[in-house]
Enzyme design. Structure first.
Site, mmCIF file in Angstrom:
data_model
loop_
_atom_site.group_PDB
_atom_site.id
_atom_site.type_symbol
_atom_site.label_atom_id
_atom_site.label_comp_id
_atom_site.label_asym_id
_atom_site.label_seq_id
_atom_site.Cartn_x
_atom_site.Cartn_y
_atom_site.Cartn_z
ATOM 1 C CB THR A 127 -0.904 0.032 1.256
ATOM 2 O OG1 THR A 127 -0.083 0.321 2.395
ATOM 3 C CG2 THR A 127 -1.629 -1.275 1.474
ATOM 4 C CG ASP A 128 -0.240 4.900 -1.836
ATOM 5 O OD1 ASP A 128 0.360 4.157 -2.647
ATOM 6 O OD2 ASP A 128 -1.181 5.653 -2.137
ATOM 7 C CB CYS A 129 0.774 3.919 4.671
ATOM 8 S SG CYS A 129 -0.763 3.012 4.550
ATOM 9 C CE1 TYR A 130 2.292 -0.374 8.187
ATOM 10 C CE2 TYR A 130 0.095 0.145 7.377
ATOM 11 C CZ TYR A 130 0.999 0.079 8.414
ATOM 12 O OH TYR A 130 0.632 0.443 9.677
ATOM 13 N N PRO A 131 4.576 -0.137 1.794
ATOM 14 C CG PRO A 131 6.531 1.047 1.315
ATOM 15 C CD PRO A 131 5.432 0.953 2.310
#
Lengths: 384, 136
Positions: A127-131
């Site tokens: 994800t954007d916060c957990y790449p």
């Protein structure tokens, strides 16, 4: 003569408290009345060491850099519940390795308790916060942030013994049951069992301090399948599985002496846990409750060869402990599944901890439910 | 004197009347407690041998000469005692009385002389502490 929690703790602090195990007080009760026991004894320790399937641990692994939102996780190949936050997970004791039916969550937990490293494999979609999309590493109890045992159902108040009327051996969570009533297995520590010594749950409730797997933990809630509707014997004891406890403790403080992974043939993985609870002897009523002897504790023997496992005999723990009972006109060998010698070790250890003041006695923060029943599950979908 | 042994045969030996020879030529009483013998396969047999000491040792020499491996029960049943928690699950299935619970201490008592190599303890122990060499 009633004693308050404060008075009992003050006696412990002065080194004057009399702390006995539930077996010792049962022997004392052969001679002494409840009034005398209430006068002489301050605390009674109870314990059990047996299979408790409904157990597991929450674990927080810590974040990798860059971080990953762990959405599927295995530990030593055993699937772990990953549907909570990014690096939190729950290891269920009975979860099984897809590669080995005799290896599961309980084995992972035992390894962690022993201080061994466990192989963590995790995946996420990114994800954007957990790449990050995958992680592969080894963890140990000291390296993770928290590893907290939270067991939805432990320490059943009584549990029926099991036998088998069929022509073939049955492999069950009550052990191997030999055909044609070849044996009877039972699984409580009888007069030493925690909830049997406080049948009305006057001193055990939410917030009660307990011994769990070697650590000091707490009753966090009623256990699942908490049942107050089971009949009581003449002495007020539940005839079969009634109350249960949800227990919590820090796995980092646990010991493999009191926590062991197990596998029941053709049933699956489970965990043996040591649970102990000290009971304050507040008054004559509590003294009478802890005075129960094995012969006073009812035990049903259920036939696992029949649907619904109906009871076919009512006996007691003295009979079960004798090594044989008479069943269907036949002398049948009896054997325990829970370890009485380990339960005694826990009760003795707890006695030392309570006497030294390391295990304070406190009233429950909230009583367990006075009324609660257990329902089945009705099926409305198409049964395949 | 009675002694229990496990005899392990190669597939070539399964057709030979070994027990007959043991009885007839060596005057040894043989009580077969358990056997897994089928033509063309390796076989295992749990026997109780009774007779004069000299006859038994000559009989055993005969068996060894035929390439039959002899094991005592103690060699056949292994038990990782140091990991036992004395739960008693094995005692429930052990109908020969080899495994029982001490009624005072509630610790497991193992009397290997009574083992009949039935193998039920191997599956009954929740900690997988028993293994038995018989057949397979």
């Amino acid at each position: 003569m009633a004693k308050s929690y404060e008075e009992i703790n003050a006696r412990i602090a002065r080194g004057e408290a009399v702390v006995l195990t539930a077996e010792e007080v049962s022997r004392m009760a052969e001679e002494a009345s409840p009034a005398e026991i209430a006068r002489k004894v301050d605390v009674v320790t109870t314990a059990t060491f047996g299979a408790m399937c409904s157990s597991g641990c929450f674990i927080n692994f810590g974040h990798t850099s860059p971080p990953i939102r762990m959405e599927s996780i295995t530990l030593n190949g055993v699937p772990v519940f990953a549907g909570i936050a990014a690096v939190d997970a729950y290891i269920g004791a009975t979860e099984t390795s897809p590669d080995d039916p005799a290896y599961g969550g309980a084995h992972v937990i035992e390894s962690l308790v022993r201080g061994e490293e466990v192989h963590l494999v995790a995946r996420g979609k990114g994800t954007d916060c957990y790449p990050k999309k995958s992680a592969d590493t080894w963890i140990s109890k000291d390296g993770v942030n928290e590893i907290t045992m939270v067991n939805p159902r432990n320490a059943y108040q009584n549990y029926p013994a099991a036998c088998n009327s069929t022509e073939r051996i049955l492999y069950t969570y009550m052990g191997s049951l030999l055909p044609r009533f070849g044996n009877v297995n039972y699984s409580t520590s009888g007069e030493l069992s925690p909830l049997l010594n406080d049948p009305c749950l006057r001193t055990i409730g939410v917030g009660t301090r307990v011994f769990l797997g070697g650590a000091q933990g707490f009753v966090s809630w009623r256990g699942t399948q908490f049942n107050t509707e089971k009949p009581r014997s003449e002495r007020g004891l539940r005839e079969s599985n009634a109350a249960t406890l949800m227990l919590t403790a820090d796995v980092k403080e646990m010991s493999p002496d009191f926590l062991r992974a197990a596998y029941f043939e053709k049933y699956g993985v489970t965990i043996y846990l040591g649970v102990g609870i000290p009971l304050p002897i507040l008054d004559e009523e509590m003294a009478a409750a802890v005075s129960i002897r094995n012969r006073d504790i009812p035990a049903l023997v259920c036939d696992y060869g029949l649907d619904g496992h109906p009871p076919i005999l009512r006996t007691n723990y003295e009979e079960l402990r004798s090594g044989y009972i008479e069943l269907e006109g036949k002398k049948v060998r009896t054997a325990p599944l829970s370890s009485l010698s380990r339960a005694r070790a826990i009760a003795a250890l707890l006695k030392l901890r309570v006497s030294s003041g390391a295990f304070p006695i406190a009233p429950p923060v909230q009583a367990l439910p006075a009324r609660s029943s257990v329902s089945g599950l009705s099926e409305r979908g198409r049964t395949r | 004197m009675k002694h229990r042994y496990i005899l392990e045969y190669s597939s070539a030996m399964v057709d030979e009347p070994i027990i007959y020879t043991l009885i007839k030529d060596f005057d040894v009483k043989v009580n077969i407690l358990r056997a897994e013998v089928s033509p063309g396969h390796e076989g295992s047999m749990l026997v109780e041998l009774e007779g004069e000491g000299e006859n038994i040792s000559r009989g055993m020499d005969y068996l060894s000469g035929k390439g039959i491996r002899l094991m005592t029960i103690a060699q056949s049943l292994s038990f990782r005692e140091e990991l036992c928690v004395d739960c008693g699950s094995c005692a429930g299935v052990c109908f020969s009385g080899c495994l029982s619970m001490d009624a005072e201490k509630w610790e497991l008592v193992v009397d290997r002389e009574k083992c009949i190599a039935c193998g039920l303890c191997v599956k009954a122990c929740p900690f997988g502490l028993f293994s038995l060499k018989f057949g397979d």
